[in-house]
Design an enzyme around this catalytic site. Structure first.
Site, short mmCIF file in Angstrom:
data_model
loop_
_atom_site.label_atom_id
_atom_site.label_comp_id
_atom_site.label_asym_id
_atom_site.label_seq_id
_atom_site.Cartn_x
_atom_site.Cartn_y
_atom_site.Cartn_z
N THR B 17 -9.46 4.62 7.99
CA THR B 17 -10.86 5.06 7.85
C THR B 17 -11.14 5.71 6.49
OG1 THR B 17 -10.27 7.10 8.98
CG2 THR B 17 -11.23 5.37 10.33
N GLY B 18 -10.13 5.82 5.64
CA GLY B 18 -10.36 6.36 4.29
C GLY B 18 -11.17 5.39 3.45
N ARG B 19 -11.81 5.92 2.41
CA ARG B 19 -12.71 5.09 1.60
C ARG B 19 -12.03 3.84 1.03
NH1 ARG B 19 -14.57 5.19 -3.96
NH2 ARG B 19 -12.95 6.69 -4.41
N GLU B 20 -10.87 4.04 0.39
CA GLU B 20 -10.18 2.90 -0.20
C GLU B 20 -9.62 1.96 0.87
OE1 GLU B 20 -10.19 2.09 -3.33
OE2 GLU B 20 -11.33 3.91 -3.84
N THR B 97 -0.16 5.06 -1.34
CA THR B 97 -0.46 6.39 -1.87
C THR B 97 0.43 6.74 -3.07
OG1 THR B 97 -0.95 7.00 0.40
CG2 THR B 97 -0.72 8.81 -1.17
N GLU B 98 -0.16 7.40 -4.06
CA GLU B 98 0.67 7.91 -5.16
C GLU B 98 0.75 9.44 -5.10
OE1 GLU B 98 -0.93 7.56 -9.20
OE2 GLU B 98 -2.69 6.59 -8.35
N GLU B 215 8.69 -1.18 -17.18
CA GLU B 215 8.23 -0.04 -17.98
C GLU B 215 9.40 0.85 -18.35
OE1 GLU B 215 5.58 1.87 -15.23
OE2 GLU B 215 3.92 0.54 -15.72
N HIS B 256 2.75 5.84 -14.99
CA HIS B 256 3.28 6.17 -13.67
C HIS B 256 4.26 7.34 -13.71
CE1 HIS B 256 2.32 1.74 -13.31
NE2 HIS B 256 1.45 2.35 -12.53
#
Lengths: 400, 302
Positions: B17-20, B97-98, B215, B256
């Protein structure tokens, strides 16, 4: 985020690891006073977040408060690798019989914490591992189970250490691992860990690192150490430009538009996202460009954030034009970034067609975004134009 | 075939239900993915674009097979969400999630291993097998995803979510589709590294070559180089290394969480040398990747 030696030692002491008697001083008089309280032979160490203190003259010895005052005055005035010391640490100097290395960090391949022990302390552990691998022992341990002391015993014993020494070192290694876990550290290191002539052990120097991600959880201990949110503890302190960038990013929770790093060039960069920014920055430099800043946009920032970021970059002296480049975007909307950037350029008093060297963000909502750019006469590129080519075109439009 | 996911993969979104996550759910459904449920504590009984929302993972797994879970909850809740999915038998956990502390990532991985589950991420966009399914936000809107990703013989692995799409798009434009593209995550500790995913790609007969985005920071490239040197691989590998400028700025973090040059072994120059030494082609630019892949494929007669 790296801790100063005195902070790292305070963390270790909270877990029961013995450290030298002493204190920190920001004036020579204070240092003399602490020296008087501690008494005996003393060592004074510059508190900077940089290696090579000894070589730079940031470590001095003294036997009296007067000598300590002179040493502190010298150390407090001495910049090391461009850093002024936070303070000077005045400690009792200990008669050392042997030096060891004790460290705990994460092994990104095993994906577990690893405790590292060596009976050759006082030098860089990577060098010991390279030249004397038989003097370095390692053991991984669980992040779940209560810390198993026997693993630390096996670790120390594997280098042939026995008797009282084994017992004392096992305890210190266990306490170090506990410190590491308790405070969410990414590195907890005692080097050297000294055995004194009387058989006691003491942490002579210590180095602890905490990652940004752990700071909220560790707010209590950070407050106790007096470390505020504004202290980024990067390789250098943030510039006013970088602080303003962080403020723009924090102004609302929608996406990222900030994380700026300041450089000297004339080409402002509104670039993203994480990997894209690295790729674009490389490309700009490869084509002879002089970027004025590094930055990251991503995660679908609001129009306001993209606008404010653009204004910030355009306000930087020497910025002739900006380039707006991202990889093919998934969740960030092209039209929102386009609107935000154009708004920022106009509010800064410039013509978007003139000020935006190139706009190359293909992906979600690109048709809507490209329409806006066309309306303002901004040169844009779609996904058929590689990022590096977009960077080349941007560089061409400003003075080399 | 593909790796990790296929057309039959059923999955849930924790934090739906979160925006993203609401957007992600829409995009996955539009792409044809089998998103069978979502979990948000306290929101049970609602639905997101027709996908039923439950309070617990167990309510879903007790009734049907769930192959994977995409976790998109705030950082402070990720660890528990991952434990819940693993405990309820989900074998593929994808954390979007970060900003999750390293210690918690290590705990999630340790827990997953004990239960025979695999973690992708954190700080990733998920996994896509073009034309079959996508699990996570990779590619964005369904139409945009179809433009960037097409079915084909290339396995893609990338530490950057955005660059997963950039590279796949470049391959697609050159007529090289993807068997599976995996956004492996940009953190210092991640659930699945290049070398850990290599055996899966090797076991997939549809994968003929590998493209990698990497990276500065971390030992994952060295691990891949060692894997290739010691075990060999039937798959030609083409890699791109971003962040070359960072070699001049040790100790500074860009991008990152895992991207920081802390020692000699982390520099891009060292990494590139090590990859080349293992026979991996290193592209100077993203746009060179398709050409190098074609060249390497021709060499092995694929």
């Amino acid at each position: 985020m790296r801790f100063y030696e005195f902070e790292a030692k305070a963390l270790l002491a909270k877990s029961g690891i013995p450290t030298s008697r002493g204190g920190t001083a920001t004036t020579a008089d204070d240092a003399a006073r602490i020296a008087g309280e501690v008494g005996g032979d003393l060592v004074l160490k510059s508190q900077v977040l940089s290696g090579g203190r000894m070589k730079a003259g940031g470590v001095k010895f003294a036997s009296t408060p007067e000598e300590a005052r002179a040493a502190a005055a010298h150390i407090l005035a001495l910049e090391i690798n461009g850093q002024a010391p936070r303070c000077v640490l005045v400690e009792s100097k200990q008669p050392v019989a042997q030096e060891y290395y004790a460290g705990v960090t994460f092994d990104a391949l095993a994906k577990l914490p690893v405790a590292i022990f060596s009976d050759m302390g006082g030098i860089d552990i990577e060098e010991v591992a390279e030249k004397h691998p038989q003097h370095v022992a390692r053991v991984h341990f669980s992040t779940f189970q209560p810390l198993q002391e026997f693993r630390m015993k096996e670790l120390v014993a594997s280098l042939g250490i026995s008797g009282n020494e084994l017992t004392a070192l096992t305890r210190i290694m266990t306490q170090l691992a506990q410190t590491f876990l308790r405070y969410g550290l990414t590195l907890a290191e005692i080097n050297p860990l000294a055995r004194l002539e009387d058989g006691k052990f003491i942490a002579l120097d210590a180095h602890c690192d905490m990652e940004e991600e752990a700071r909220d959880q560790q707010a209590a201990v950070l407050a106790e150490l007096g470390i505020g949110r504004e202290e980024t503890r990067q390789a250098r302190p943030p510039t006013p430009f970088e602080i303003k960038g962080a403020e723009v990013d924090a102004s609302d929770h929608r996406g990222v538009a900030g994380r700026v790093v300041e450089f000297d060039g004339n080409l402002g960069c509104v670039i993203g996202a994480g990997g894209g920014s690295l790729t674009i920055f490389d490309a700009l430099r490869k084509h002879g460009g002089r970027p004025a800043n590094y930055c990251e946009i991503g995660g679908n920032p609001s129009v306001k954030k993209a606008c404010e970021l653009t204004k910030l970059i355009l306000s930087k002296p020497g910025v002739e034009k900006i380039c707006v480049i991202m990889n093919v975007v998934s969740n960030t909307r092209v039209d929102i970034v386009a609107r935000g950037v154009i708004k920022g350029v106009i509010e800064s008093g410039y013509d978007p067609a003139e000020k935006i060297a190139i706009f190359r963000i293909p992906g979600s909502w690109e048709d809507e975004g490209f329409k806006i750019l066309e309306k303002y006469g901004v040169e844009y590129a779609d996904r058929t134009v590689p990022m590096s080519e977009a960077a080349r075109r941007a560089v061409q439009k400003v003075a080399r | 075939m593909s790796i990790l996911v296929d057309a039959d993969t059923t999955f849930i979104i924790q934090g739906i239900t979160g925006r993203e996550a609401v957007n992600m759910a829409r995009e996955c459904l539009d792409y044809g993915s089998k998103l069978v449920g979502g979990v948000t504590p306290g929101r049970g009984g609602r639905d997101v674009h027709g996908v039923p929302v439950f309070d617990t993972v167990k309510e879903i797994t007790s009734k049907q097979r769930v192959d994977a879970s995409v976790i998109s909850v705030p950082p402070a809740f990720v660890r528990d969400a991952a434990f819940e999915a693993v405990e309820n038998g989900v074998k593929l956990i994808i954390i979007v999630t970060e900003r999750i502390p390293r210690l918690e990532v290590a705990q999630i991985i340790e827990y997953a291993r004990r239960h025979g589950a695999r973690l992708i991420g954190p700080n990733c966009l998920g996994v896509i097998s073009p034309g079959k399914t996508r699990v996570g936000g990779v590619g964005g809107a369904a139409a945009a995803t179809r433009r960037a990703y097409q079915p084909g013989p290339i396995g893609v692995m990338s530490r950057s979510g955005g660059m997963t799409t950039e590279i796949s798009n470049a391959l697609t434009a050159a007529g090289l589709g993807q068997s599976t593209a995996v956004s492996i995550g940009g953190d210092a500790i991640i659930g699945s590294t290049y070398a850990e995913l290599m055996p899966l790609f090797e076991a997939d007969p549809d994968t003929k070559a590998i493209a990698i985005y990497s990276e500065p920071g971390g030992p994952m490239d060295a691990e891949l180089a060692r894997y290739v040197k010691e075990r060999g691989t039937r798959l030609p590998i083409v890699a791109f290394m971003a962040g070359r400028f960072m070699d001049e700025m040790p100790g500074m973090r860009f991008g990152h969480a895992g991207t920081i040059v802390e020692g000699r072994a982390d520099t891009t120059a060292e990494k590139i040398a090590r990859l080349r030494d293992a026979g991996i082609s290193v592209a100077e630019e993203i746009s060179e990747i398709p050409g190098l892949v074609k060249q390497r494929l021709a060499e092995v007669g694929a």
